[in-house]
Structures are given as structure tokens and as C-alpha cells.
Design a protein around this motif. Sequence first.
Motif, short mmCIF file in Angstrom:
data_model
loop_
_atom_site.label_atom_id
_atom_site.label_comp_id
_atom_site.label_asym_id
_atom_site.label_seq_id
_atom_site.Cartn_x
_atom_site.Cartn_y
_atom_site.Cartn_z
N UNK A 100 0.89 -1.18 0.01
CA UNK A 100 0.04 -0.27 0.15
C UNK A 100 0.71 1.30 -0.07
N UNK A 101 2.15 1.22 -0.38
CA UNK A 101 2.86 2.57 -0.47
C UNK A 101 3.42 2.78 0.85
N UNK A 272 4.34 6.94 -2.51
CA UNK A 272 4.89 5.32 -2.54
C UNK A 272 4.89 5.11 -3.93
N UNK A 273 4.74 3.92 -4.53
CA UNK A 273 4.95 3.73 -6.04
C UNK A 273 3.77 3.87 -6.73
N UNK A 274 2.57 4.14 -6.16
CA UNK A 274 1.29 4.16 -6.83
C UNK A 274 0.56 3.21 -7.45
N UNK A 275 -0.04 3.42 -8.71
CA UNK A 275 -1.04 2.53 -9.12
C UNK A 275 -1.65 1.50 -8.22
N UNK A 276 -2.30 2.20 -7.07
CA UNK A 276 -2.98 1.46 -6.03
C UNK A 276 -2.26 1.96 -4.76
N UNK A 277 -2.64 1.59 -3.61
CA UNK A 277 -1.90 1.99 -2.27
C UNK A 277 -2.49 3.13 -1.92
N UNK A 278 -1.61 3.99 -1.17
CA UNK A 278 -2.55 5.22 -0.48
C UNK A 278 -2.03 6.63 -1.17
N UNK A 279 -2.89 7.44 -0.62
CA UNK A 279 -2.77 8.85 -1.11
C UNK A 279 -2.65 9.46 0.35
N UNK A 280 -2.07 10.80 0.13
CA UNK A 280 -1.94 11.70 1.45
C UNK A 280 -2.28 13.04 1.18
#
Length: 311
Positions: A100-101, A272-280
Motif C-alpha cells: 500500500x505504499x 509510494x509507488x502508486x498504481x494503487x496503495x495510499x494517497x496523502x
Amino acid sequence: MEIGTGKSYAKIILLGEHAVVYGEPAIALPVKSVGLSARVTPQPDGRQTVTSSFFTGNLNAGQLTNFAGIAMLIRRLLIFFNAKNQGFHLTITSALPSERGMGSSAATAVAVVRAFYDAFQTSLSHDTLLNWAAVSEKALHGNPSGLDAATASAERPQWFVRGKAPRSIMMPRNGVLLIADTGVAGQTKIAVGAVADRLKQNPKMYRPLIKDIGDTVRQAALALAQDDIITLGQLFNRDQADLSALGVSSPDLDRLINVAIDNGAYGAKLTGSGMGGCMIALAASDQAVAITTALKAANAAKVWEYHFESK
Ligand code: MEV
């Protein structure tokens, strides 16, 4: 071998992911409220067993699924300590969601290395720790910058340039960082590989994006020095535009980013690496509840609040 323990933290990249792989700077912080710990206990029967939320099994019986990078790291550590056939039980307790980054793999590597060094009662320099973490990070991610392990092992927010010693950087004196999980896995190896392919196929189009991310991070360092959270938020948006043009955002990330901005955030981006995971999202502290509520209503799997003033 004695009982050994090690810990690490979730990492959140504020700005500079992906471009950091190509030598540009990045700014990241360890989130101490979201931690990971490893505990290794000697076992007389020679079995090398692991219990964790993402892997449970017997390493020397070849049960390596989802754990190959860390298994390789452990094998190398045991060779280093001249204890190849040493039996042990390793327990990993983690508050980090994986893929999830938030740096789950780097945090695992850092805590595992610390636990084995502790078990063999050997002092561990920070450089040596990062070299060991690179063993599993390379196996898992291909071409890691080292940022994730540097942050997962740090006590303070980091200014990071690949190949150089990380240094501490001041955060804003107030405001809040909201971290929201899309609930969708994003694999670092795939995202980093996709960016590498684009840079190779169309350098004219993609190189300037890497350079602009670097410039954004350098401007963010100035904004941080002036405690200018509004400019920092605008730089989040600029970084997100570049990351999106690099092809590593996703509809779920875009949706949560827009929700945060619509509810008063100064800026928002993937982390993080993106393509899913978390946003801030960066916001004034008194906006935290409204933005968190809106992110949850927009189906964020989880939202964490990081209040700068309380750090
Ligand atoms: C992943 O958390 C961060 C990336 O910049 C890759 C890296 O730095 O190795 C995408």
C-alpha cells in the motif's frame, strides 16, 4: 544465539517518489504510530519458522511463498553469523498494510536485520543496516533507491538522495497529514518497471517529468524551511500532476485525492509507488475531521491522521 528484537516504522513519502530512483531528492517521514516489530527466538530442533500476518511457514522446509526476499535476507544473515543451520522462530507483528505504499517490505527487512543482530549480540551501524535491507529490497523491487529502508529505520523525517547519507529535515509546525488507503494493492516492482519502460521508450516526454519532480522537492524544502504549509500543499499537487503524467496514479487514487481537495486540503497526492496503495493530503488541523469523514465516505479502506504539532 539469544532472543533478539528489532523494530521499524511505516514510511510515508511526502514528495519525490519515482524520481528518487533516478537521482532526484525525496522527502519522507517515519510514521511511528504505525510500527512493525520482529522477534527471533532460538529453537533447539533446527526448524526455521516464521509467523507474520503475511507469511507463516517453515523456511528451511522451502515454504517461501510471499516471503522470498526476506527468506533470502535471513539465509544471508545466518551465513554471516556462521549459523546456517541454527533453528529459530521469527515473529513479525505489523500495523502496516502490505503493498500500500507504506514500505511494508522495507520495514520488515529493517526489523528482521535488527532482530538477528540483537540475537547474535552484534552492534549494527546504520550503513550496514541499509546494505542488508537492500538485499531483500533488490530481490523484491528490482531497482530500489533505498529511500524506503532509510525512512523505515529513521527516527526523524528524511531528506534523501540515492547513494548519499540521508539527513533530517524539519516538518511544518502545525497542520495535519491524512493518509488514506485505496484498499487496492500497488506493486512497487511493476510501477518502477513501468516508469523505467516509459523513460526508455520516450525520454523526451518523460525525462522532464523526473526533473520537474526534483525541482518540486527542492522547492518543498524551501517551503518547509519557511514553515509555509500552503505552498507545500501546492507542491503536493504539482508532484501529483507529474506522477499522473508518468502513469503511476490510478482512478481510485485520483478519486480520493479529489475528495480531499474538494473538502479543503491544501494539496494531495499519491504516496509510494502508486498504481494503487495510499494517497496523502495536507490540511489545516481543523479540517482533519471533515476530510477524514469525506475520505471514508468515498470508500477509503483506512485513514490515518498524522498531526505535525504533536510530533
Ligand atoms: C517506493 O516506495 C518508492 C519508489 O520511489 C521506489 C524507490 O524509491 O525505490 C517508487
